[in-house]
Design a protein around this motif. Structure first.
Motif, PDB file in Angstrom:
ATOM      1  N   LEU A 229      38.707  36.857  36.237  1.00 24.28           N
ATOM      2  CA  LEU A 229      38.105  36.119  37.613  1.00 24.28           C
ATOM      3  C   LEU A 229      38.446  34.781  37.709  1.00 24.28           C
ATOM      4  CD1 LEU A 229      34.475  37.462  37.661  1.00 24.28           C
ATOM      5  CD2 LEU A 229      36.478  38.531  38.666  1.00 24.28           C
ATOM      6  N   PHE A 230      38.680  33.974  36.512  1.00 24.53           N
ATOM      7  CA  PHE A 230      38.639  32.504  36.378  1.00 24.53           C
ATOM      8  C   PHE A 230      40.178  32.317  36.206  1.00 24.53           C
ATOM      9  CE2 PHE A 230      38.799  28.430  34.398  1.00 24.53           C
ATOM     10  CZ  PHE A 230      38.706  27.541  35.498  1.00 24.53           C
ATOM     11  N   ALA A 231      40.711  32.642  35.034  1.00 24.48           N
ATOM     12  CA  ALA A 231      42.046  32.578  34.511  1.00 24.48           C
ATOM     13  C   ALA A 231      43.097  33.396  35.126  1.00 24.48           C
ATOM     14  CB  ALA A 231      42.222  32.814  33.143  1.00 24.48           C
ATOM     15  N   ARG A 232      42.560  34.604  35.924  1.00 26.02           N
ATOM     16  CA  ARG A 232      43.508  35.391  36.616  1.00 26.02           C
ATOM     17  C   ARG A 232      44.595  36.207  35.657  1.00 26.02           C
ATOM     18  NH1 ARG A 232      40.962  37.092  41.285  1.00 26.02           N
ATOM     19  NH2 ARG A 232      40.019  34.878  42.384  1.00 26.02           N
ATOM     20  N   ILE A 233      44.420  36.375  34.495  1.00 25.64           N
ATOM     21  CA  ILE A 233      45.277  36.698  33.347  1.00 25.64           C
ATOM     22  C   ILE A 233      45.447  38.298  33.475  1.00 25.64           C
ATOM     23  CG2 ILE A 233      43.545  37.388  31.557  1.00 25.64           C
ATOM     24  CD1 ILE A 233      45.260  35.672  29.557  1.00 25.64           C
ATOM     25  N   ASN A 234      46.666  38.622  32.913  1.00 31.47           N
ATOM     26  CA  ASN A 234      47.317  39.981  32.884  1.00 31.47           C
ATOM     27  C   ASN A 234      46.593  40.461  31.739  1.00 31.47           C
ATOM     28  OD1 ASN A 234      48.584  42.132  32.173  1.00 31.47           O
ATOM     29  ND2 ASN A 234      50.551  41.644  33.411  1.00 31.47           N
ATOM     30  N   ILE A 235      45.450  41.201  31.673  1.00 36.09           N
ATOM     31  CA  ILE A 235      44.549  41.877  30.697  1.00 36.09           C
ATOM     32  C   ILE A 235      45.403  42.726  29.816  1.00 36.09           C
ATOM     33  CG2 ILE A 235      42.422  43.238  30.141  1.00 36.09           C
ATOM     34  CD1 ILE A 235      41.927  40.110  30.853  1.00 36.09           C
ATOM     35  N   GLY A 236      46.223  43.579  30.381  1.00 36.34           N
ATOM     36  CA  GLY A 236      47.021  44.535  29.649  1.00 36.34           C
ATOM     37  C   GLY A 236      47.744  43.769  28.574  1.00 36.34           C
ATOM     38  N   LYS A 237      48.524  42.789  29.091  1.00 34.83           N
ATOM     39  CA  LYS A 237      49.678  42.013  28.260  1.00 34.83           C
ATOM     40  C   LYS A 237      48.739  41.097  27.342  1.00 34.83           C
ATOM     41  CE  LYS A 237      53.054  38.460  28.544  1.00 34.83           C
ATOM     42  NZ  LYS A 237      53.346  38.671  26.986  1.00 34.83           N
ATOM     43  N   ALA A 238      47.512  40.727  27.604  1.00 38.33           N
ATOM     44  CA  ALA A 238      46.859  39.884  26.724  1.00 38.33           C
ATOM     45  C   ALA A 238      46.208  40.738  25.549  1.00 38.33           C
ATOM     46  CB  ALA A 238      45.323  39.081  27.320  1.00 38.33           C
ATOM     47  N   ILE A 239      45.862  41.942  25.966  1.00 36.34           N
ATOM     48  CA  ILE A 239      45.438  42.845  24.677  1.00 36.34           C
ATOM     49  C   ILE A 239      46.406  43.008  23.714  1.00 36.34           C
ATOM     50  CG2 ILE A 239      44.712  45.067  24.263  1.00 36.34           C
ATOM     51  CD1 ILE A 239      42.853  45.267  26.843  1.00 36.34           C
TER      52      ILE A 239
ATOM     53  N   LEU B 126      29.800  45.157  25.232  1.00 41.64           N
ATOM     54  CA  LEU B 126      29.369  44.574  26.375  1.00 41.64           C
ATOM     55  C   LEU B 126      29.860  43.119  26.435  1.00 41.64           C
ATOM     56  CD1 LEU B 126      25.758  45.784  26.573  1.00 41.64           C
ATOM     57  CD2 LEU B 126      27.606  46.361  28.344  1.00 41.64           C
ATOM     58  N   ILE B 127      29.871  42.402  25.134  1.00 45.95           N
ATOM     59  CA  ILE B 127      30.216  40.868  24.974  1.00 45.95           C
ATOM     60  C   ILE B 127      31.699  40.734  25.450  1.00 45.95           C
ATOM     61  CG2 ILE B 127      30.671  39.090  23.324  1.00 45.95           C
ATOM     62  CD1 ILE B 127      28.034  40.081  21.947  1.00 45.95           C
ATOM     63  N   VAL B 128      32.648  41.895  24.727  1.00 44.58           N
ATOM     64  CA  VAL B 128      34.028  41.727  25.162  1.00 44.58           C
ATOM     65  C   VAL B 128      34.306  41.958  26.564  1.00 44.58           C
ATOM     66  CG1 VAL B 128      35.845  43.040  24.990  1.00 44.58           C
ATOM     67  CG2 VAL B 128      34.837  42.756  23.029  1.00 44.58           C
ATOM     68  N   ILE B 129      33.582  42.748  27.362  1.00 43.56           N
ATOM     69  CA  ILE B 129      33.797  42.938  28.920  1.00 43.56           C
ATOM     70  C   ILE B 129      33.070  41.963  29.444  1.00 43.56           C
ATOM     71  CG2 ILE B 129      33.124  44.462  30.828  1.00 43.56           C
ATOM     72  CD1 ILE B 129      32.948  46.737  28.612  1.00 43.56           C
ATOM     73  N   LEU B 130      31.876  41.378  29.416  1.00 43.42           N
ATOM     74  CA  LEU B 130      31.155  40.433  30.082  1.00 43.42           C
ATOM     75  C   LEU B 130      31.600  38.958  29.645  1.00 43.42           C
ATOM     76  CD1 LEU B 130      27.383  42.021  30.202  1.00 43.42           C
ATOM     77  CD2 LEU B 130      29.456  42.101  31.980  1.00 43.42           C
ATOM     78  N   VAL B 131      31.794  38.607  28.561  1.00 49.14           N
ATOM     79  CA  VAL B 131      31.936  37.357  27.984  1.00 49.14           C
ATOM     80  C   VAL B 131      33.524  36.895  28.090  1.00 49.14           C
ATOM     81  CG1 VAL B 131      31.463  35.527  26.218  1.00 49.14           C
ATOM     82  CG2 VAL B 131      29.725  37.153  27.022  1.00 49.14           C
ATOM     83  N   PHE B 132      34.454  38.022  27.644  1.00 49.25           N
ATOM     84  CA  PHE B 132      35.658  37.602  27.366  1.00 49.25           C
ATOM     85  C   PHE B 132      36.651  38.111  28.587  1.00 49.25           C
ATOM     86  CE2 PHE B 132      35.212  38.102  22.573  1.00 49.25           C
ATOM     87  CZ  PHE B 132      34.587  37.247  22.618  1.00 49.25           C
ATOM     88  N   ILE B 133      36.359  39.352  28.846  1.00 48.39           N
ATOM     89  CA  ILE B 133      37.477  39.953  30.034  1.00 48.39           C
ATOM     90  C   ILE B 133      37.096  39.455  31.362  1.00 48.39           C
ATOM     91  CG2 ILE B 133      38.221  41.985  30.946  1.00 48.39           C
ATOM     92  CD1 ILE B 133      38.048  43.680  28.388  1.00 48.39           C
ATOM     93  N   LEU B 134      35.901  39.455  31.660  1.00 49.73           N
ATOM     94  CA  LEU B 134      35.593  39.181  33.050  1.00 49.73           C
ATOM     95  C   LEU B 134      35.979  37.507  33.365  1.00 49.73           C
ATOM     96  CD1 LEU B 134      32.277  40.943  34.153  1.00 49.73           C
ATOM     97  CD2 LEU B 134      34.450  41.191  35.409  1.00 49.73           C
ATOM     98  N   PRO B 135      35.456  36.719  32.540  1.00 50.09           N
ATOM     99  CA  PRO B 135      36.111  35.309  32.884  1.00 50.09           C
ATOM    100  C   PRO B 135      37.644  35.194  32.849  1.00 50.09           C
ATOM    101  CG  PRO B 135      34.309  35.408  31.385  1.00 50.09           C
ATOM    102  CD  PRO B 135      34.632  36.770  31.355  1.00 50.09           C
ATOM    103  N   LEU B 136      38.121  35.900  32.023  1.00 51.61           N
ATOM    104  CA  LEU B 136      39.435  35.743  31.913  1.00 51.61           C
ATOM    105  C   LEU B 136      40.202  36.416  33.224  1.00 51.61           C
ATOM    106  CD1 LEU B 136      40.523  36.759  28.400  1.00 51.61           C
ATOM    107  CD2 LEU B 136      40.795  34.579  29.414  1.00 51.61           C
TER     108      LEU B 136
END
Length: 412
Positions: free
Chosen positions: A239-249, A227-237
């Motif tokens: 919604l705010f940073a607009r990061i490419n999550i697949g590449k970041a992982i 839950l922390i990974v999803i709510l605290v890490f992924i969502l802010p990245l």
């Protein structure tokens, strides 16, 4: 796609292979796996050897690299808000999941060991005083990470204030940082062996039987972590940073494996800093400033653990926490997480302190010591990855980082 297996570029793949092989060896050849533990201890000791100069040199040069006091105040304030905020939310999530799963209900452990560590209940004054070194050289010699950080901040601020007058000192510290990172490159050549030995021993010692009576506790930890990974890490990245999550992982993979294997934020810090600059394209000075400090200020995994621990202990002893006590739990978890040492097993001592502060019998910390490695394999990646996430969010807010440049520079 060509995958590097040799040299510096091949280290992440070597670590992954070592990680997989260690699980197999730990299960099939437990005696051998236990016998090679010293090879893993050597790796941790090598990292400890270099961590003080890395932190001191990078903090001072990171602050000095900002160039002016206003920039320091702005970025420093954002860093505190982001990191403390992440830790606070992690505490709240841990408490919520603890009450959802109720891991302490119905657990009996007749063969538990008493916790033998000396536990002291710190006052606010003691906590603040312990952060301030009484001796400049002594703090460096003792390797007290919090005091080294404080020293680094003072020296970095002085370098900004003195400007050109202290340019020679700044250059020396920059060279010191370069030397430290070169030594780290040498140590990292040994890292696959160290990771293999550490993980093989852990699998051999704990195996799968440990999951029995403590299954609910482990499940609670893993649910809260997800839950922390999803709510605290992924969502802010997203919604705010607009990061490419697949590449970041993908880019964070080596850091994840290293942190899981060593269960040490301090041991993973050099690799995390290199990943933040080389993979995520964050400015060097921002990484030098945020990640060493984040290793102390931001401890999402440790904070989550303490909240779940209190729910576990209260259920274990048949007690009921009031709403006020729940709020205090979150606040104390947040504050104590700032003081958590980034070393393997450091959370066991901190958990005893947490229980003592809440008026609960701290002997239960001894019961959890047997499985602590299994849950610490979740805590450490959250702590380390949370530092990088926070640095990205700060970089985005300062206009120093964008997803477009991140993707473009990586492809180039």
């Amino acid at each position: 796609m060509k995958v590097a297996l040799t040299g510096k570029k091949g280290i992440p793949m070597q670590i992954l292979i070592a990680f997989i092989l260690s699980i197999v060896v730990g299960i099939m050849y437990p005696a051998f796996a236990k016998s090679i533990k010293p090879l893993g201890d050597i790796f941790i000791t090598l990292i400890k050897m270099i961590i003080v100069p890395v932190i001191f040199c990078t903090i001072t040069t990171g602050i000095a690299g900002m160039g002016d006091m206003q920039k320091l105040k702005r970025v420093g304030t954002k860093m505190l808000v982001v990191y403390v905020g992440m830790t606070f939310v992690a505490c709240a999530i841990g408490l919520g999941v603890g009450y959802l799963v109720r891991p302490g209900m119905g657990v009996t452990m007749a063969a538990s060991q008493a916790f033998t560590q000396v536990v002291k209940t710190p006052t606010v004054g003691d906590f603040l005083l312990a952060m301030i070194p009484s001796n400049f050289v002594g703090a460096l010699a003792k390797g007290d990470i919090v005091q080294v950080l404080v020293l680094g901040v003072f020296v970095g601020v002085a370098l900004i204030g003195l400007g050109k007058k202290a340019s020679t000192v700044k250059e020396v510290l920059e060279q010191g940082a370069s030397i430290s990172f070169y030594i780290i490159d040498i140590i990292m050549l040994y890292s696959p062996i160290g990771v293999f030995a550490l993980m093989a021993n852990a699998v051999a010692v704990y195996g799968v039987s440990i999951f029995g009576a403590m299954m609910k506790y482990i499940i609670a930890e893993y649910i809260a972590a997800l839950l922390i990974v999803i709510l605290v890490f992924i969502l802010p990245l997203m919604l705010f940073a607009r990061i490419n999550i697949g590449k970041a992982i993908k880019d964070i993979g080596a850091v994840f494996i290293m942190s899981v294997s060593t269960c040490s934020g301090a041991a993973t810090l050099p690799l995390a800093m290199d990943t933040a600059t080389s993979k995520f394209k964050l400015p060097q000075w921002l990484v030098d400033f945020c990640l060493p400090l984040g290793g102390t200020v931001n401890s999402t995994g440790a904070a989550m653990y303490k909240s779940i621990l209190i729910v576990f202990a209260s259920d274990f002893y048949g007690l009921t926490l009031s709403v006020d006590q729940m709020i205090i739990t979150v606040l104390i978890s947040t504050m104590l997480s700032v003081a958590s040492p980034g070393i393997p097993g450091g959370g066991i001592v901190m958990s005893a302190i947490m229980l003592n502060l809440m008026g609960l019998p701290y002997e239960i910390a001894g019961m959890l010591a047997g499985i602590y490695r299994l849950v610490d394999m979740v805590h450490t990646p959250m702590n380390v990855i949370g530092d990088i996430v926070g640095a990205i969010l700060i970089g985005k807010s300062e206009g120093l980082w964008s997803n477009e440049e991140y993707v473009k520079e990586s492809e180039a």
